[in-house]
Design an enzyme around this catalytic site. Structure first.
Site, PDB file in Angstrom:
ATOM      1  N   ASP A   1      45.041  39.560  45.321  1.00  0.00           N
ATOM      2  CA  ASP A   1      44.803  40.091  43.980  1.00  0.00           C
ATOM      3  C   ASP A   1      43.361  39.896  43.541  1.00  0.00           C
ATOM      4  O   ASP A   1      42.767  38.832  43.736  1.00  0.00           O
ATOM      5  CB  ASP A   1      45.726  39.445  42.958  1.00  0.00           C
ATOM      6  CG  ASP A   1      45.546  40.089  41.602  1.00  0.00           C
ATOM      7  OD1 ASP A   1      45.846  41.286  41.489  1.00  0.00           O
ATOM      8  OD2 ASP A   1      45.061  39.421  40.683  1.00  0.00           O
TER       9      ASP A   1
ATOM     10  N   HIS B   1      50.347  44.961  38.455  1.00  0.00           N
ATOM     11  CA  HIS B   1      49.764  45.581  37.256  1.00  0.00           C
ATOM     12  C   HIS B   1      49.618  47.099  37.312  1.00  0.00           C
ATOM     13  O   HIS B   1      48.517  47.661  37.228  1.00  0.00           O
ATOM     14  CB  HIS B   1      48.422  44.950  36.903  1.00  0.00           C
ATOM     15  CG  HIS B   1      47.472  44.697  38.045  1.00  0.00           C
ATOM     16  ND1 HIS B   1      47.133  45.644  38.977  1.00  0.00           N
ATOM     17  CD2 HIS B   1      46.781  43.573  38.384  1.00  0.00           C
ATOM     18  CE1 HIS B   1      46.267  45.123  39.833  1.00  0.00           C
ATOM     19  NE2 HIS B   1      46.044  43.870  39.486  1.00  0.00           N
TER      20      HIS B   1
ATOM     21  N   ASP C   1      49.250  39.052  34.009  1.00  0.00           N
ATOM     22  CA  ASP C   1      47.921  39.047  34.626  1.00  0.00           C
ATOM     23  C   ASP C   1      46.975  38.165  33.810  1.00  0.00           C
ATOM     24  O   ASP C   1      45.814  38.515  33.583  1.00  0.00           O
ATOM     25  CB  ASP C   1      47.378  40.464  34.779  1.00  0.00           C
ATOM     26  CG  ASP C   1      46.173  40.530  35.719  1.00  0.00           C
ATOM     27  OD1 ASP C   1      45.839  39.512  36.349  1.00  0.00           O
ATOM     28  OD2 ASP C   1      45.549  41.613  35.801  1.00  0.00           O
TER      29      ASP C   1
ATOM     30  N   GLY D   1      39.215  40.748  32.697  1.00  0.00           N
ATOM     31  CA  GLY D   1      40.336  39.845  32.536  1.00  0.00           C
ATOM     32  C   GLY D   1      40.567  39.381  31.117  1.00  0.00           C
ATOM     33  O   GLY D   1      39.612  39.097  30.380  1.00  0.00           O
TER      34      GLY D   1
END
Length: 425
Positions: free
Chosen positions: A151, A231, A303, A322
């Site tokens: 990821d 995601h 996430d 993020g």
């Protein structure tokens, strides 16, 4: 510790029932022994509240080892407990990245020392967690990891992904894929839509995601690997996954709260709106909602990706990708999906607690006698404003800042231990 949770609506087998829940020595037990006075216990009034299996997040970033200024196992699991989670799966973009047993042990030692809820690490797919090169020491890590993922990076070569799938299948593990074709990114950092065009930003096209989903579906069908898509953000991905399920492919997927609640029309010139994949179009959001309604999208993961304030202070173009999500996921989804009649409370619990556990083999999917006491209590009538200053995570960057949420976790119990509590008893 012995607990008696009284008067709540308990989620069992797809519905809520007015029941009491008893906990002793880390497991759920027959409540009759407590009512008979056979045992002394701490009694918790759960009137007007729901009692659910502890939420499970199969996609978080806790940053330790290597980046503890962003997050640690302790702060991340505390945030998880505050959000009602009792199980989280950590991604491998760490330093050292978990690519063999030696590097994995660094993380496992920290989890054992500082974890407040159950933490299940992913091992990296490639030997340097780059999405290229050669496979990691998957055999060495398999007994100690929840699955394998790179990821943050998509596995760029189809032959390498096929090799990884075959190895994961032989080990009985899931491949959890960040799908991103780097040849299609072209320096983009938000969705390639109207907002990017109007405001002079470089866009990330939807094809960069769905083309790898398309490739991997064919590989999963060929290899028989248990395959999970991280995601999901585009309508094309949803359509591909829906068709793959009908075709019998062993595939599941997740989406995140921000993709279900926001779209690129909500963007602001602020790093708290920057994540990867980016917020997509209104049509993409609607496709994701339809996906959770018809079961194409199996679960919701946050996430959770904390960064320092400095790293998120550079606008859309230069801030780090993020946002954080563990402490806002349930209350935001309850407010904008359940309260709006888009899904039922029962469906939300399936998406956030039951299906993630079943797919990844995590204990605690049901509140039943003899099962581990991993559960959460929510006051779903409570509305509040999202205030990052109140977070337990080190990260403060969320696109939900200042928005109204509904439903607060008031008690989290993990392995029979109270790990979060706002009640008086």
């Amino acid at each position: 510790m012995d607990l008696l949770l009284k008067g709540g609506k308990v989620y069992r087998s797809g519905s809520f029932e007015n029941e009491d829940v008893a906990v002793s020595d880390g497991v759920i037990v027959d409540v009759d022994r407590f009512h008979s006075g056979e045992r002394s216990c701490i009694t918790v009034d759960c009137s007007d509240k729901i009692i659910v299996p502890g939420l499970a997040d199969v996609h978080v970033h806790f940053r330790e080892p290597g980046f503890s200024y962003k997050e640690t196992i302790y702060t991340g699991t505390t945030a998880a407990a505050r959000g009602g989670y009792t199980a989280v799966c950590t991604m491998p973009n760490l330093d050292p990245a978990p690519v063999d047993r030696k590097t994995l042990d660094v993380q496992l030692d920290l989890i054992k020392r500082d974890g407040r809820v159950r933490v299940y690490p992913f091992g990296a797919i490639t030997s340097d967690q780059s999405g290229r090169g050669v496979l990691s020491a998957m055999d060495e890590m398999a007994p100690y990891v929840i699955g394998f993922s790179d990821d943050g990076k998509g596995v760029q070569g189809g032959s390498l992904m096929e090799e990884a799938m075959l190895k994961a299948k032989s080990l009985g593990k899931v491949i959890s894929a960040h799908c991103e074709d780097e040849s299609l990114l072209n320096g983009g950092y938000i969705h390639d839509g109207e907002y990017a065009a109007k405001n002079g930003h470089k866009g990330i096209c939807s094809e960069s995601e769905w083309k790898q989903v398309e490739r991997d579906i064919q590989l999963a069908k060929k290899t028989g690997c248990a395959y999970h898509v991280c995601h999901v953000s585009t309508r094309e991905s949803v359509e591909l996954i829906r068709a793959a399920k009908k075709d019998g492919v062993d595939i599941t997927c997740e989406t995140a709260p921000h993709y279900l609640i926001l779209c690129d029309e909500d963007l602001q010139e602020d790093g708290r709106f920057k994540m990867n994949p980016p917020l997509r179009s209104r049509k993409d959001r609607q496709a994701l909602i339809e996906g959770i309604q018809d079961g194409t999208v199996d679960m919701i993961a946050t996430d959770h990706a904390p960064h320092s304030a400095e790293e998120k202070s550079k606008g859309l173009a230069k801030s780090a990708f993020g946002v954080v999500g563990l402490e806002t996921a349930f209350p935001m989804l309850y407010r904008y999906l359940v309260s709006e009649g888009i899904i039922s409370p029962e469906e939300l619990i399936e998406l956030m607690a039951v299906r993630p556990r079943k797919r990844f083999g995590i204990t605690g999917a049901a509140i039943e006698a003899g099962k581990p006491a991993d559960l959460a209590v929510f006051d779903t009538g409570l509305r509040q404003t999202v205030r990052p200053s109140e977070f337990c995570t080190k990260g403060r960057s969320t696109p939900f800042e200042g928005m109204q949420s509904q439903g607060r976790c008031v008690l989290t119990v993990c392995e029979g231990n109270i790990v979060w509590n706002t009640l008086s008893f």
